[in-house]
Design a protein around this motif. Structure first.
Motif, mmCIF file in Angstrom:
data_model
loop_
_atom_site.group_PDB
_atom_site.id
_atom_site.type_symbol
_atom_site.label_atom_id
_atom_site.label_comp_id
_atom_site.label_asym_id
_atom_site.label_seq_id
_atom_site.Cartn_x
_atom_site.Cartn_y
_atom_site.Cartn_z
ATOM 1 N N PHE B 119 -0.697 8.701 -4.617
ATOM 2 C CA PHE B 119 -1.707 7.757 -5.064
ATOM 3 C C PHE B 119 -2.264 6.973 -3.887
ATOM 4 O O PHE B 119 -1.635 6.842 -2.840
ATOM 5 N N ASP B 123 -4.875 -0.988 -0.335
ATOM 6 C CA ASP B 123 -5.365 -1.145 1.040
ATOM 7 C C ASP B 123 -5.725 0.195 1.684
ATOM 8 O O ASP B 123 -5.840 0.294 2.910
ATOM 9 N N ARG B 125 -4.254 3.337 1.677
ATOM 10 C CA ARG B 125 -3.316 4.331 2.190
ATOM 11 C C ARG B 125 -2.968 5.323 1.092
ATOM 12 O O ARG B 125 -3.161 5.058 -0.086
ATOM 13 N N LEU B 126 -2.448 6.475 1.499
ATOM 14 C CA LEU B 126 -1.963 7.458 0.530
ATOM 15 C C LEU B 126 -0.446 7.392 0.516
ATOM 16 O O LEU B 126 0.181 7.479 1.568
ATOM 17 N N VAL B 127 0.126 7.218 -0.662
ATOM 18 C CA VAL B 127 1.574 7.096 -0.778
ATOM 19 C C VAL B 127 2.094 8.189 -1.706
ATOM 20 O O VAL B 127 1.467 8.516 -2.710
ATOM 21 N N ARG B 128 3.243 8.732 -1.335
ATOM 22 C CA ARG B 128 3.881 9.753 -2.163
ATOM 23 C C ARG B 128 5.198 9.184 -2.704
ATOM 24 O O ARG B 128 5.955 8.544 -1.979
ATOM 25 N N GLY B 130 8.646 10.121 -5.495
ATOM 26 C CA GLY B 130 9.320 11.225 -6.186
ATOM 27 C C GLY B 130 9.436 12.411 -5.254
ATOM 28 O O GLY B 130 9.499 12.255 -4.037
ATOM 29 N N PHE B 140 13.491 5.269 -4.751
ATOM 30 C CA PHE B 140 13.142 4.601 -6.001
ATOM 31 C C PHE B 140 12.063 5.376 -6.746
ATOM 32 O O PHE B 140 11.275 6.110 -6.150
ATOM 33 N N ASP B 141 12.035 5.154 -8.050
ATOM 34 C CA ASP B 141 11.267 6.010 -8.945
ATOM 35 C C ASP B 141 9.806 5.552 -9.080
ATOM 36 O O ASP B 141 9.412 4.982 -10.099
ATOM 37 N N LEU B 142 9.021 5.820 -8.048
ATOM 38 C CA LEU B 142 7.604 5.447 -8.115
ATOM 39 C C LEU B 142 6.846 6.232 -9.198
ATOM 40 O O LEU B 142 5.939 5.686 -9.815
ATOM 41 N N LEU B 145 7.113 4.343 -12.290
ATOM 42 C CA LEU B 145 6.382 3.080 -12.174
ATOM 43 C C LEU B 145 4.893 3.289 -12.456
ATOM 44 O O LEU B 145 4.235 2.460 -13.070
ATOM 45 N N LEU B 153 -1.856 -0.275 -10.102
ATOM 46 C CA LEU B 153 -0.986 -0.284 -8.911
ATOM 47 C C LEU B 153 -1.469 0.689 -7.846
ATOM 48 O O LEU B 153 -1.062 0.604 -6.688
ATOM 49 N N PHE B 322 1.869 -4.493 -4.894
ATOM 50 C CA PHE B 322 1.048 -3.303 -4.693
ATOM 51 C C PHE B 322 -0.441 -3.624 -4.598
ATOM 52 O O PHE B 322 -1.216 -2.841 -4.068
#
Lengths: 432, 357
Positions: B119, B123, B125-128, B130, B140-142, B145, B153, B322
């Motif tokens: 996602f 700001d 950025r690309l976040v991964r 799982g 942790f279980d993003l 979330l 988020l 977030f």
């Protein structure tokens, strides 16, 4: 160290820790394998084993409210007369607690079809790091807002302490068939695993044991495993009569196609229990070989299983270690087991080097660091192997949202410096 | 636009640059929950990225429609149980509103099917979160979330979902008796609906097992695709503890101009109302039974949720962590303290994603 006997006492203990700005660590039976409940930095250790009541069982809704110190197997036993069970069944299920299972998001052989702990926890009462109590999740199917329940399960004690857990109970299947297939190579066994999944079958359990462990287990319990097999598969199929019967034949055919020497179908419950006894006695069996073991837990895509397994053997050879493998093949969850004698001079660095090499091999194959044991202390510093700085930053933000004070089991799961802008090294004694 | 790293980066850049972000998919879930704010509409790339039937997982752009996913998986006799009413819905849209389809009784909620998410953050950025494997407790279980977070988020760009073999047979039945009798007689029915027209059951599996279960529960096969889901200008979804469904049904039956159908054993009750007041009255019934009603469509003056969020302090901190400026989908979830983005900041542009008809 304290042994609270009620949720209020847990909250009080956390509040005391908060007042003195001390970290706290929740601990159940201490069966964890990644150091998640290991006290670091003189924390208040809050042991949940006295919170061991099954509070309520609702057979119609198939829900039980339990305290965190209830043992996994005790829960299943207590509802077995209702034709129900609690699905996650870690190997330590006779000793491990539901609270610990929640913390690590524990799995077990039967999680292949039914999912790990997170799929079986509906709601939790938790004590947060400031001593306040919150309910996460609920018995209604959806709750408004973020799935904090889902975040908490598997958070390894870093988001608070569960004091009451609502778990989903699963109906016992009508029919269960257990098969033992034996192979002359691990490649053939691995190809059979892929073949079963590709045939559209998701067994209740699909376990693999290699030559070393099969021999060790057979010598220990005499379950009738072939002592000369290179690998055996233990396959459990459950459901309804016709579907299971058809799947038994399909598994048999897939096995034969890949060179299975024999396919044994347990004839009755006694034989089925015996086959499982072999699998579940693996860790007892290895005690006869060497006094110490280091059990790993990594997951790779199921189609890469054999390739990684062969790499694991190479690593063992390089480090001159005995490596045995007994694992959840169906979901790609490898458990390389290094068997050694810690008294042997110079052995420990070889054991840890082998562990590092296994992690790297799994990640290189597109795998992850842990399937069911958790990260804890053991793999914390390996997290950058699978997550970039932005990924770790997001996880740190989530953790900090639950516990802005950094008191709940700090120093676990995430390496220091995970939060972007955070100092790479926390000053010595920051929370000691 | 294909699902390429560049395409995902473009989404992240657009999210980072916008002052108010409105994640959009096919628009099928647009009226669910809080109102959609005005702002820069950002869509996700669409298309299947990777699918190996032997892994039982599929990687796809969040903008991929359920129809497209069905076609790809169906070619290998597999499926991902999503089941939205409108199959043009995108994966990202369904995940954002957390819609679990009517086969939840057997196959569990949507959140249990999401293995990995990527996602775009507020700001840019690309976040991964799982991971790609079917079993994973690394960090942790993003993914959980993000499921049901209504785009507040981050903006989903790519997901990995768990698939399963398609059942050999799926068949709907009418049950003569009580839904509990069906549940007792059948091992794992996929759906049991209960409503003014009685009890209906979906059985799936080996044809002989389906027949045997139907016979044991004295079910009558019907040549249709199941009951009609309530349809009306104003719709909502009630969530109550499963034991309270009977009380909700009785309450809804007493309301004029309200149609409803419950998922027995789950606690979801689908409600349609001819008037906005009717849906408000249905919400009253849900609340009295210890549950709540999510507005799904219509009822523009009705609050999307009608309840305060539980553990709201933690949720507010999650939101702030977030999305500190509150720019992501403001108003879609009633997060205390998250505020609403400054009005009038409307760029009106639309970046990425499939063109909307």
């Amino acid at each position: 160290m304290c042994f609270p006997a009620s949720p209020a006492e847990v909250a009080a203990a956390v509040a005391v820790a908060a007042r003195h700005d001390r970290p706290f660590v929740a601990r159940g039976s201490g069966t964890g394998l990644s150091g998640g409940a290991t006290p670091v930095g003189r924390p208040v250790v809050i042991v949940t084993t006295h919170l061991n009541r099954i509070l309520d069982v609702d057979p119609a809704a198939r829900v039980a409210w339990v305290e965190p110190g209830v043992l996994n197997l005790d829960l299943s036993r207590s509802v077995s007369h209702l034709g129900l069970h609690y699905a996650p069944d870690p190997s330590s299920q006779a000793a491990c607690t539901i609270g610990g299972n929640v913390a690590t998001n524990a799995g077990g052989p039967h999680c292949l079809a039914s999912g790990v702990t997170a799929a079986h926890v509906l709601a939790l009462d938790v004590v947060l790091a400031d001593g306040s109590i919150a309910q996460l999740g609920g018995l209604e199917p959806d709750q408004p807002g973020y799935d904090l329940r889902g975040c908490f399960v598997g958070s390894e004690g870093t988001m608070g302490i569960a004091t009451r857990v609502a778990v989903r109970l699963t109906r016992d299947p009508t029919v269960v068939r257990t098969l033992l297939l034996d192979f002359t190579s691990v490649e053939a066994a691995g190809a059979t695993v892929s073949g079963i999944i590709a045939a559209g079958i998701v067994p209740a359990a699909l376990e693999m044991m290699d030559a070393e462990i099969t021999r060790a287990v057979e010598d220990y319990v005499g379950a009738g495993y072939p002592r000369d097999a290179a690998a055996v598969l233990l396959v459990e199929l459950d459901g309804l009569e016709a579907g299971v019967a058809a799947q038994v034949e399909e598994v048999r055919a897939v096995g034969r196609e890949h060179g299975a020497r024999s396919v044994r179908v347990a004839a009755d419950e006694r034989e089925r229990a015996l086959l499982w006894k072999g699998r579940k006695s693996a860790f007892g069996a290895i005690a006869r070989i060497a006094p110490d073991y280091y059990l790993h837990d990594v997951v790779v895509p199921r189609t890469r299983l054999v390739e990684v397994l062969l790499e694991v053997y190479e690593i063992a050879e390089e480090q001159r270690l005995t490596m045995m493998n007994v694992f959840h093949a169906g979901d790609g969850n490898l458990h390389p087991l290094i068997v050694f004698d810690a008294r042997e001079p110079g052995v420990w660095p070889r054991v840890t080097d082998a562990g590092d090499a296994i992690l790297r091999a799994c990640v290189a194959a597109g795998g992850v660091l842990s399937g069911e044991h958790g990260i804890g202390l053991e793999k914390r510093d390996a997290m950058p192997l699978v997550f970039g700085p932005d990924d770790l930053d997001a996880q740190a933000r989530l953790r900090d949202a639950f516990d802005p004070w950094g008191r709940a089991n700090p120093d676990k799961v995430l390496p220091r410096g995970s939060r972007c802008g955070e100092l790479g090294v926390v000053p010595e004694g920051a929370w000691v | 636009m294909g699902v390429t790293p560049d395409a995902e980066q473009a989404v992240a850049a657009a999210v980072g640059a916008a002052s108010t972000v409105v994640p959009v998919g096919a628009g099928t879930q647009r009226e669910v929950g809080g109102p959609v704010p005005t702002g820069t509409e950002v869509g996700a790339p669409s298309g299947i990225v990777a699918y190996d039937p032997a892994e039982l997982t599929v990687t796809a752009g969040a903008g991929t429609s359920v129809d497209e996913l069905d076609a790809a998986l169906g070619a290998h006799a597999q499926e991902c149980v999503l089941d939205p009413r409108d199959r043009r819905a995108t994966l990202g849209g369904l995940l954002a509103v957390g819609l679990s389809g009517p086969r939840r009784l057997r196959y569990g909620p949507l959140r249990d099917r999401v293995l990995e998410v990527r996602f775009a953050t507020a700001d840019g950025r690309l976040v991964r979160g799982g991971g790609p494997t079917v079993k994973n407790v690394t960090g942790f279980d993003l993914p959980r979330l993000l499921v049901g977070s209504f785009g507040t988020l981050g903006v989903l760009t790519r997901v990995i979902l768990r698939c399963q073999p398609r059942p050999a047979l799926s068949r709907w039945y009418r049950a003569p008796g009580e839904p509990d009798a069906v549940r007792a007689a059948c091992l794992a029915p996929s759906t049991i609906t209960w409503g003014p027209d009685g009890t209906r059951v979906l059985l799936e599996g080996h044809p002989d097992d389906v027949d045997a279960q139907a016979a044991a529960a004295e079910l009558v096969a019907l040549p249709d695709d199941g009951p009609a889901w309530p349809d009306a200008p104003h719709r909502g979804r009630v969530s109550v503890p499963p034991g309270q469904v009977r009380q909700v049904g009785a309450g809804l039956a007493a309301l004029d101009g309200v149609v409803w159908l419950a998922e027995w054993g789950v606690g979801t009750v689908h409600v349609g109302a001819a008037t906005e007041d009717g849906l408000a009255a249905a919400r009253g019934v849900a609340t009295a039974a210890g549950g709540w009603l999510l507005r799904e469509s219509g009822a523009p003056t009705l609050d999307g949720f009608g309840v305060a969020l539980p553990a709201s302090e933690v949720m507010a901190r999650v939101k702030a962590a977030f999305d500190p400026t509150g720019k992501l989908a403001p108003g879609r979830l009633p997060i205390p303290g998250a505020g609403v983005a400054a009005p009038g900041v409307v760029s009106g542009g639309r970046i990425g994603g499939p063109a909307r008809a």
